[in-house]
Design an enzyme around this catalytic site. Structure first.
Site, PDB file in Angstrom:
ATOM      1  N   CYS A  32      83.267 -55.719 -90.326  1.00 33.03           N
ATOM      2  CA  CYS A  32      81.988 -56.412 -90.474  1.00 33.03           C
ATOM      3  C   CYS A  32      81.115 -55.778 -91.556  1.00 33.03           C
ATOM      4  O   CYS A  32      80.436 -54.784 -91.299  1.00 33.03           O
ATOM      5  CB  CYS A  32      81.254 -56.413 -89.142  1.00 33.03           C
ATOM      6  SG  CYS A  32      79.628 -57.136 -89.252  1.00 33.03           S
ATOM      7  N   CYS A  62      77.311 -55.774 -90.734  1.00 35.21           N
ATOM      8  CA  CYS A  62      76.894 -54.810 -89.716  1.00 35.21           C
ATOM      9  C   CYS A  62      76.877 -53.408 -90.298  1.00 35.21           C
ATOM     10  O   CYS A  62      75.987 -52.624 -90.011  1.00 35.21           O
ATOM     11  CB  CYS A  62      77.860 -54.794 -88.536  1.00 35.21           C
ATOM     12  SG  CYS A  62      78.429 -56.394 -88.022  1.00 35.21           S
ATOM     13  N   ASP A  63      77.889 -53.082 -91.076  1.00 37.59           N
ATOM     14  CA  ASP A  63      78.141 -51.680 -91.386  1.00 37.59           C
ATOM     15  C   ASP A  63      77.968 -51.288 -92.851  1.00 37.59           C
ATOM     16  O   ASP A  63      77.985 -50.098 -93.171  1.00 37.59           O
ATOM     17  CB  ASP A  63      79.565 -51.305 -90.926  1.00 37.59           C
ATOM     18  CG  ASP A  63      79.746 -51.545 -89.436  1.00 37.59           C
ATOM     19  OD1 ASP A  63      78.758 -51.398 -88.692  1.00 37.59           O
ATOM     20  OD2 ASP A  63      80.857 -51.908 -89.013  1.00 37.59           O
TER      21      ASP A  63
END
Ligand code: NAP
Length: 312
Positions: free
Chosen positions: A134, A137-138
Site C-alpha cells: 500500500c 498508507c506507507d
C-alpha cells in the site's frame, strides 16, 4: 421470527457501496456488511485520476468516504465486521459475522480482491517492517530513502510514480523486459528521473533482520545474483479474488472469480448477485465496479419484484 432483510450486501468497495446507494434509494433498506477493512482497495490507493466527476483527481480513501456517506444518507445499515460464514443452500440466505446472523432474500456479493504477495519467507517476516502492498498508507515512511516496487502492471507503475514524491530513488523491479502497464503510465514512469528499472529480475529474498535493508535480485537470463539497497519494498503484482466464503456454494471460474451470467450480475444461485472485482478480472476499475454494483441493485430489485414481495 427473525427479521428477513430484502438485501444483504457483503463488501463495501465501489461495487458494494454503489449497490447500497441504489438499493437504499429503492427502499430495500440494505444491510451492508462492510468488513473490518471497509472501503476496499481504493483505501489502499493513491490519487484516483480517472474516476469521472473529479477533474483534479481525488484520493482513494476520500472517494470511498463519499460513497459511504451517500449510501448512509439513504438509509443503508452498516455492519463494521467481517462476514465469516455464508449459507446459500436455501432461502432465506444466511450471512454471519462473529456475533450476528443476518437472513436475506437476496445477497449482493462484492467482496473484491486482495493484493498478492510473492510468497517468500523474508517478505512475510518483514511485512509492515518495510514490505508493503500500500503506497498511500506507507509511502510517507520512506521520505528521502531508496525504495523498490515489484511488478510491471498499472499498479506497480502508478505506485512507482507516486512514491517518487517521497523516495530518493524508486527501483521498479520487473520479471520481464517490458511493462504490462498502459502506455500513458509507462511514458510517465520512463520520463520520471527518480525511477530506475531493473528488467528480467526475480526477487530471491528481501534483506534485513528487523526492517528492510535491501533486495536480492536474480537476473532470470544469466542467473547472476546481486543486492540492491532499499529501505522499502512495495509489492504490486496483482490480486486474488475474495471468494473463500463462497467456495463450494456458487459457481466460480477456474481462477477463483465468481461466474456471472453475460451482461448481468446474476450468479449460479437465483437471488445471489455478484458485483465488482470479485467477478471481474478484465476491467477491475473503480468505475466498472460501481457500474456492476448498480446493475446488481437493479437486478436485485427486479428479482424481489418477481417474487411478488412487497418491501417497505
Ligand atoms: P496486473 O496487470 O495483473 O499486473 C501484475 C504485474 O505483476 C505483471 O507485470 C506481472 O508480470 C507481475 N507479477 C505477477 N506475479 C508476479 C510474481 N509472482 N513475481 C513477480 N512479478 C509478478 O495487476 P495490476 O497492476 O494490479 O493491475 C490490475 C488491473 O487494474 C489492470 O487491469 C490494470 O489496468 C488496473 N489498474 C488500473 C490503474 C489505473 O488505470 N489508474 C491503476 C492500477 C491498476 P507479467 O507482466 O510478467 O505478467
Amino acid at each position: 421470527m427473525s427479521l428477513v432483510h430484502d438485501v444483504v450486501i457483503v463488501g463495501s468497495g465501489p461495487a458494494g457501496l454503489t449497490a447500497a446507494i441504489y438499493c437504499a434509494r429503492a427502499n430495500l433498506a440494505p444491510v451492508c456488511i462492510e468488513g473490518m477493512g471497509a472501503g476496499g482497495q481504493l483505501m489502499l490507493t493513491t490519487e484516483v485520476e480517472n474516476y469521472p466527476g473529479f477533474p483534479e483527481g481525488i484520493m482513494g480513501p476520500e472517494l470511498m468516504m463519499k460513497f459511504r456517506e451517500q449510501a448512509a444518507r439513504f438509509g443503508t445499515t452498516f455492519i463494521t465486521d467481517d462476514a465469516t460464514r455464508v449459507d446459500l443452500s436455501s432461502s432465506p440466505f444466511k450471512v454471519s459475522t462473529a456475533d450476528q446472523e443476518f437472513l436475506a432474500r437476496t445477497i449482493i456479493i462484492s467482496t473484491g480482491a486482495t493484493a498478492k504477495l510473492l510468497g517468500l519467507e523474508s517478505e512475510q517476516r518483514l511485512f509492515a517492517r518495510g514490505v508493503s502492498t500500500c503506497a498511500t498508507c506507507d509511502g510517507f515512511f520512506f521520505r528521502e530513502k531508496p525504495i523498490a516496487v515489484i511488478g510491471g502492471g498499472d499498479s506497480a507503475v502508478e505506485e512507482a510514480n507516486f512514491l517518487t514524491r517521497f523516495a530518493t530513488k524508486v527501483t521498479l523491479v520487473h520479471r520481464r523486459d517490458e511493462l504490462r502497464a498502459s502506455k500513458i503510465m509507462q511514458e510517465r514512469a520512463f520520463a520520471n528521473p527518480k525511477i530506475e528499472f531493473r528488467w528480467n529480475s526475480a526477487i530471491e529474498e528481501v534483506l534485513g533482520d528487523t526492517s528492510v535493508t535491501g533486495l536480492r535480485l536474480r537476473d532470470v537470463n544469466t542467473n547472476v545474483v546481486d543486492d540492491i539497497e532499499v529501505d522499502g519494498v512495495f509489492v504490486a503484482i496483482g490480486h486474488t479474488p475474495n471468494t473463500k466464503l463462497f467456495e463450494g456454494q456458487i459457481d466460480l471460474h477456474d481462477n477463483g472469480y465468481i461466474r456471472t451470467a453475460p451482461n448481468s450480475t446474476a450468479t449460479s444461485i437465483p437471488g445471489v448477485f455478484a458485483a465488482g472485482d470479485v467477478q471481474d478480472f478484465t476491467y477491475r476499475q473503480a468505475i466498472t465496479a460501481s457500474g456492476s454494483g448498480c446493475m446488481a441493485a437493479l437486478e436485485t430489485e427486479r428479482y424481489l419484484e418477481s417474487l411478488g414481495h412487497e418491501h417497505a
